[in-house]
Design a protein around this motif. Sequence first.
Motif, PDB file in Angstrom:
ATOM      1  N   MET A 164       0.782  -1.219   0.349  1.00  0.00           N
ATOM      2  CA  MET A 164      -0.103  -0.004  -0.162  1.00  0.00           C
ATOM      3  C   MET A 164       0.972   1.057  -0.242  1.00  0.00           C
ATOM      4  O   MET A 164       2.082   1.525   0.681  1.00  0.00           O
ATOM      5  N   ASP A 165       0.382   2.058  -0.939  1.00  0.00           N
ATOM      6  CA  ASP A 165       1.617   3.363  -0.692  1.00  0.00           C
ATOM      7  C   ASP A 165       1.139   4.346  -0.076  1.00  0.00           C
ATOM      8  O   ASP A 165      -0.375   4.137   0.825  1.00  0.00           O
ATOM      9  N   ASN A 166       1.460   5.120   0.213  1.00  0.00           N
ATOM     10  CA  ASN A 166       1.561   6.441   1.570  1.00  0.00           C
ATOM     11  C   ASN A 166       0.117   7.344   0.567  1.00  0.00           C
ATOM     12  O   ASN A 166      -0.623   7.423   1.495  1.00  0.00           O
ATOM     13  N   MET A 167       0.043   7.319  -0.485  1.00  0.00           N
ATOM     14  CA  MET A 167      -1.671   7.664  -1.080  1.00  0.00           C
ATOM     15  C   MET A 167      -2.358   7.136  -0.322  1.00  0.00           C
ATOM     16  O   MET A 167      -3.828   7.564  -0.073  1.00  0.00           O
ATOM     17  N   GLU A 168      -2.804   5.931  -0.910  1.00  0.00           N
ATOM     18  CA  GLU A 168      -4.549   5.093  -0.660  1.00  0.00           C
ATOM     19  C   GLU A 168      -3.878   4.685   0.815  1.00  0.00           C
ATOM     20  O   GLU A 168      -5.009   5.517   1.475  1.00  0.00           O
ATOM     21  N   LYS A 169      -2.870   4.613   1.238  1.00  0.00           N
ATOM     22  CA  LYS A 169      -2.995   4.915   3.390  1.00  0.00           C
ATOM     23  C   LYS A 169      -3.749   6.788   3.803  1.00  0.00           C
ATOM     24  O   LYS A 169      -4.443   6.633   4.402  1.00  0.00           O
ATOM     25  N   GLU A 170      -3.501   7.680   3.236  1.00  0.00           N
ATOM     26  CA  GLU A 170      -3.297   8.057   3.767  1.00  0.00           C
ATOM     27  C   GLU A 170      -5.329   8.590   3.637  1.00  0.00           C
ATOM     28  O   GLU A 170      -6.008   9.391   4.025  1.00  0.00           O
ATOM     29  N   ASN A 171      -5.661   8.654   2.307  1.00  0.00           N
ATOM     30  CA  ASN A 171      -6.902   8.266   1.944  1.00  0.00           C
ATOM     31  C   ASN A 171      -7.659   7.321   2.671  1.00  0.00           C
ATOM     32  O   ASN A 171      -8.790   7.686   2.983  1.00  0.00           O
ATOM     33  N   ILE A 172      -7.757   6.195   3.232  1.00  0.00           N
ATOM     34  CA  ILE A 172      -7.838   5.357   4.357  1.00  0.00           C
ATOM     35  C   ILE A 172      -8.506   6.277   5.651  1.00  0.00           C
ATOM     36  O   ILE A 172      -9.188   6.393   5.947  1.00  0.00           O
ATOM     37  N   ILE A 173      -7.113   6.717   6.374  1.00  0.00           N
ATOM     38  CA  ILE A 173      -7.334   7.595   7.345  1.00  0.00           C
ATOM     39  C   ILE A 173      -8.029   8.521   7.080  1.00  0.00           C
ATOM     40  O   ILE A 173      -8.792   8.636   7.927  1.00  0.00           O
ATOM     41  N   ASP A 174      -8.566   8.834   5.289  1.00  0.00           N
ATOM     42  CA  ASP A 174      -9.080  10.261   5.770  1.00  0.00           C
ATOM     43  C   ASP A 174     -10.617   9.846   6.095  1.00  0.00           C
ATOM     44  O   ASP A 174     -11.801  10.847   6.117  1.00  0.00           O
ATOM     45  N   VAL A 175     -11.159   8.903   5.321  1.00  0.00           N
ATOM     46  CA  VAL A 175     -11.566   8.419   5.224  1.00  0.00           C
ATOM     47  C   VAL A 175     -12.787   8.241   6.431  1.00  0.00           C
ATOM     48  O   VAL A 175     -14.011   8.657   6.501  1.00  0.00           O
ATOM     49  N   HIS A 176     -11.961   7.532   7.315  1.00  0.00           N
ATOM     50  CA  HIS A 176     -12.719   7.044   8.994  1.00  0.00           C
ATOM     51  C   HIS A 176     -12.245   8.775   9.539  1.00  0.00           C
ATOM     52  O   HIS A 176     -13.440   8.777  10.287  1.00  0.00           O
ATOM     53  N   ARG A 177     -11.220   9.454   9.244  1.00  0.00           N
ATOM     54  CA  ARG A 177     -11.670  11.100   9.852  1.00  0.00           C
ATOM     55  C   ARG A 177     -12.718  11.329   9.735  1.00  0.00           C
ATOM     56  O   ARG A 177     -13.737  11.992  10.846  1.00  0.00           O
ATOM     57  N   ARG A 178     -13.440  11.443   8.277  1.00  0.00           N
ATOM     58  CA  ARG A 178     -14.927  12.188   7.917  1.00  0.00           C
ATOM     59  C   ARG A 178     -15.819  11.281   8.635  1.00  0.00           C
ATOM     60  O   ARG A 178     -17.117  12.133   9.078  1.00  0.00           O
ATOM     61  N   ALA A 179     -15.779   9.694   7.804  1.00  0.00           N
ATOM     62  CA  ALA A 179     -16.789   9.186   8.243  1.00  0.00           C
ATOM     63  C   ALA A 179     -17.777   9.092   9.989  1.00  0.00           C
ATOM     64  O   ALA A 179     -18.422   9.758   9.814  1.00  0.00           O
ATOM     65  N   PHE A 180     -16.301   9.362  10.768  1.00  0.00           N
ATOM     66  CA  PHE A 180     -16.860   9.541  12.404  1.00  0.00           C
ATOM     67  C   PHE A 180     -17.246  10.750  12.928  1.00  0.00           C
ATOM     68  O   PHE A 180     -17.366  10.825  13.538  1.00  0.00           O
ATOM     69  N   GLY A 181     -16.733  11.919  11.731  1.00  0.00           N
ATOM     70  CA  GLY A 181     -17.604  13.393  12.644  1.00  0.00           C
ATOM     71  C   GLY A 181     -16.046  13.510  13.278  1.00  0.00           C
ATOM     72  O   GLY A 181     -15.326  12.911  13.607  1.00  0.00           O
ATOM     73  N   PRO A 182     -16.303  15.465  13.477  1.00  0.00           N
ATOM     74  CA  PRO A 182     -15.128  16.023  14.305  1.00  0.00           C
ATOM     75  C   PRO A 182     -14.875  15.132  15.631  1.00  0.00           C
ATOM     76  O   PRO A 182     -14.032  15.711  16.258  1.00  0.00           O
ATOM     77  N   ASP A 183     -15.855  14.671  15.674  1.00  0.00           N
ATOM     78  CA  ASP A 183     -16.055  14.132  17.947  1.00  0.00           C
ATOM     79  C   ASP A 183     -14.942  13.140  17.855  1.00  0.00           C
ATOM     80  O   ASP A 183     -13.801  12.528  18.263  1.00  0.00           O
ATOM     81  N   GLU A 184     -15.197  11.911  16.845  1.00  0.00           N
ATOM     82  CA  GLU A 184     -14.645  10.722  16.974  1.00  0.00           C
ATOM     83  C   GLU A 184     -13.643  10.678  15.617  1.00  0.00           C
ATOM     84  O   GLU A 184     -12.400   9.499  16.086  1.00  0.00           O
ATOM     85  N   GLY A 185     -13.787  10.572  14.580  1.00  0.00           N
ATOM     86  CA  GLY A 185     -13.263  11.244  13.719  1.00  0.00           C
ATOM     87  C   GLY A 185     -11.755  11.182  13.955  1.00  0.00           C
ATOM     88  O   GLY A 185     -11.054  10.104  13.433  1.00  0.00           O
ATOM     89  N   PRO A 186     -11.310  12.161  14.213  1.00  0.00           N
ATOM     90  CA  PRO A 186      -9.237  11.976  14.985  1.00  0.00           C
ATOM     91  C   PRO A 186      -8.949  11.220  15.797  1.00  0.00           C
ATOM     92  O   PRO A 186      -7.916  10.348  15.119  1.00  0.00           O
ATOM     93  N   GLU A 187      -9.927  10.355  16.147  1.00  0.00           N
ATOM     94  CA  GLU A 187      -8.817   8.884  17.225  1.00  0.00           C
ATOM     95  C   GLU A 187      -9.244   8.075  16.696  1.00  0.00           C
ATOM     96  O   GLU A 187      -8.446   7.424  16.689  1.00  0.00           O
ATOM     97  N   ILE A 188     -10.255   8.071  15.963  1.00  0.00           N
ATOM     98  CA  ILE A 188     -10.913   6.600  14.860  1.00  0.00           C
ATOM     99  C   ILE A 188      -9.834   6.649  13.520  1.00  0.00           C
ATOM    100  O   ILE A 188      -9.131   5.445  13.251  1.00  0.00           O
ATOM    101  N   ALA A 189      -9.124   7.986  13.471  1.00  0.00           N
ATOM    102  CA  ALA A 189      -8.510   8.082  12.277  1.00  0.00           C
ATOM    103  C   ALA A 189      -7.129   6.857  12.288  1.00  0.00           C
ATOM    104  O   ALA A 189      -6.358   6.927  12.164  1.00  0.00           O
ATOM    105  N   LYS A 190      -6.641   7.872  13.326  1.00  0.00           N
ATOM    106  CA  LYS A 190      -5.674   7.789  14.693  1.00  0.00           C
ATOM    107  C   LYS A 190      -5.360   5.755  14.631  1.00  0.00           C
ATOM    108  O   LYS A 190      -4.372   4.980  13.776  1.00  0.00           O
ATOM    109  N   LEU A 191      -6.121   5.397  14.855  1.00  0.00           N
ATOM    110  CA  LEU A 191      -6.164   3.782  15.076  1.00  0.00           C
ATOM    111  C   LEU A 191      -6.421   2.815  14.449  1.00  0.00           C
ATOM    112  O   LEU A 191      -5.588   2.283  14.059  1.00  0.00           O
ATOM    113  N   ALA A 192      -6.541   3.853  12.793  1.00  0.00           N
ATOM    114  CA  ALA A 192      -6.800   2.782  11.029  1.00  0.00           C
ATOM    115  C   ALA A 192      -5.599   3.571  10.868  1.00  0.00           C
ATOM    116  O   ALA A 192      -5.190   2.065  10.481  1.00  0.00           O
ATOM    117  N   GLU A 193      -5.315   4.419  11.516  1.00  0.00           N
ATOM    118  CA  GLU A 193      -2.965   4.332  10.550  1.00  0.00           C
ATOM    119  C   GLU A 193      -2.747   3.475  10.891  1.00  0.00           C
ATOM    120  O   GLU A 193      -1.453   3.194  10.613  1.00  0.00           O
TER     121      GLU A 193
END
Length: 173
Positions: free
Chosen positions: A1-30
């Motif tokens: 998996m390249d960095n761009m794909e990884k960043e896209n996946i992290i962004d999906v989770h950040r945005r999908a879970f909204g401003p409250d949970e998103g940053p924490e879920i994105a960090k976990l996904a990463e």
Amino acid sequence: MDNMEKENIIDVHRRAFGPDEGPEIAKLAESFLDHPNTISISVSRDGKTAGNVLFTPFVFEDHPDAKCCLLAPCGVLPEFQGHGVGKELMETSIAHLRSAGFDAVFVLGVPAFYPRYGFVPTDKQTPYPDLLTIPESWMALELTAGTVAKLSGRTKAIPEFMQPAMWDTSAYG
């Protein structure tokens, strides 16, 4: 998996879970994406990643030969929610796990969503069984007939999932 794909996946989770949970879920996904045994399944729309689901190893200590995984997180970009991306994610990932020889998938999730794809509440232990206050949110999907009935005892997930707060359903509404 390249960095761009990884960043896209992290962004999906950040945005999908909204401003409250998103940053924490994105960090976990990463951090999950850094594990060699993590399985990542994405669905694209219009050339961009619209949804993603991750699967990490889930071990029953008394049954180490059972090939099980934990589903989390599963996220769909807000602009694609309600357009079949979640359904495609679930159907594609279940088919992939089946073909890869997995026996069962476990999820601590929304009881209204996962049963559509064959998940049923399970009495198998989470790593912190005393924190499971909403039993119907702990579900299993059996991929190899007869597997779940045979499983018992203590369970173990990847280190990031072994935090008690990850298994405490008392905060869910």
